[in-house]
Design a protein around this motif. Sequence first.
Motif, short mmCIF file in Angstrom:
data_model
loop_
_atom_site.label_atom_id
_atom_site.label_comp_id
_atom_site.label_asym_id
_atom_site.label_seq_id
_atom_site.Cartn_x
_atom_site.Cartn_y
_atom_site.Cartn_z
N GLU A 146 0.78 -1.90 -0.17
CA GLU A 146 -0.30 -0.15 0.25
C GLU A 146 1.14 1.38 0.66
O GLU A 146 0.54 2.67 -0.92
N GLU A 149 2.47 1.76 -3.57
CA GLU A 149 1.84 2.84 -4.32
C GLU A 149 1.43 4.20 -4.16
O GLU A 149 1.42 5.11 -5.11
N ARG A 150 0.27 4.51 -2.99
CA ARG A 150 0.62 5.15 -2.43
C ARG A 150 1.57 6.46 -2.62
O ARG A 150 0.83 8.08 -3.13
N TYR A 214 3.82 11.24 6.40
CA TYR A 214 2.77 9.95 6.91
C TYR A 214 3.23 8.73 7.87
O TYR A 214 2.67 8.16 9.24
#
Length: 415
Positions: A146, A149-150, A214
Amino acid sequence: MVKEIMSGNEAIARGAWEAGCSFAAAYPGTPSTEIIENLSAIKEVSSRWANNEKTALEMAIGASIGGLRSLAAMKHVGLNVAADPLCAVGYTGVNAGLVVVTADDPGCHSSQNEQDNRLYARLAKLALVEPSDSQECKDFVKAAFEISERFDIPVLFRVTTRICHSKGLVALEQPGEIPVKPYQRNTKKYCMLPAMARVRHAFREESLKELEDYANSCPLNKIEWAGDRKLGIVTSGISYQYAKEVFGDSASILKLALTNPMPRALITEFCSAVDKIYVIEEGEPFIENTVRSLGFACIGKAKVPILGELNAQIVRTALVGPTEQGGYSVDLQAPPRPPVLCAGCPHRGFFFSLQKNKKQIVAMGDIGCYSLGVGEPFGGFDISTCMGAGISGTIGLAKALEMQGDPRKVLGMVG
């Protein structure tokens, strides 16, 4: 929910399948081998052994650009072989998610060095994820796809021998529907000519800033507060388990799993709230250097060994001191049992024959089980550095012997 006892390697394979990974390539090498062995048993994943780690990673990169979630796996020294495509894909980024598993080997259980491949994440500008048990191996591989790709970035998934081969309960899930991403021609992104590479480098630096934001709040990095905040421990990977075993609930712990880019704001928040800071990690002072760069005094490699594999007793002795109750011991001394060539191994005959000409030969070995021929009773060769050097190294050695008038012949071996 179904639970199974799995090794870290088995859990990585399971997690890749649950994440919708469709392509996997690897070169075998302990402690990583079982990852691709388990993936090859899953019909939905196109798995294959490669000639070497470089080609394994290049296969996975091609599949990722083409639109398949892909995984490449190798032991730590194999990442040296794959460094060229690794650093290039750090700039290009991905189409579908790309996870590169590096299985490090603190203690040299089956390797020629103890290199800490977390440093590759900074060199190649990759995201870095470190699980601490089998459940996290499964869950964090899914998270790694994830993240890949993010943030349009390959993820280096760093495990160690103890994580790879230890077993624990793993809660299983079924894979979701992960569609194949369509391939689209994009030369500015995927063709690393100088003009394109300069632009992609700038893109990567900006994306790393977003990824750090993040990392400061993502669930992979978390604080476990103790009742008081006199002692704080910053740790990652298997070292988290040792910290918990030694200190229990008496210390607050910042458990890091997404460690490149470092979540500096989270580290600052944690370190500002405790009186004393320990950094517990295997290998290089990777986390410790970040803590120090943020202006916090800490105790790390000054007491926790940089050499070898850690365990709870080593951590306890280093940071708490010797305990009155030591391990169990007996008066008997077990005889040494070093690894040897298997009974009936054809290499035995070769090394036996080689002994007859040892005075006329200087032999160079290579990496593989036949390197056990260096020991007695064979004494089969004098030098062994890395895979392939048993052939190429002989060229330089032969010239050196020639220039000093040494009449012996140089024999190279590889297998």
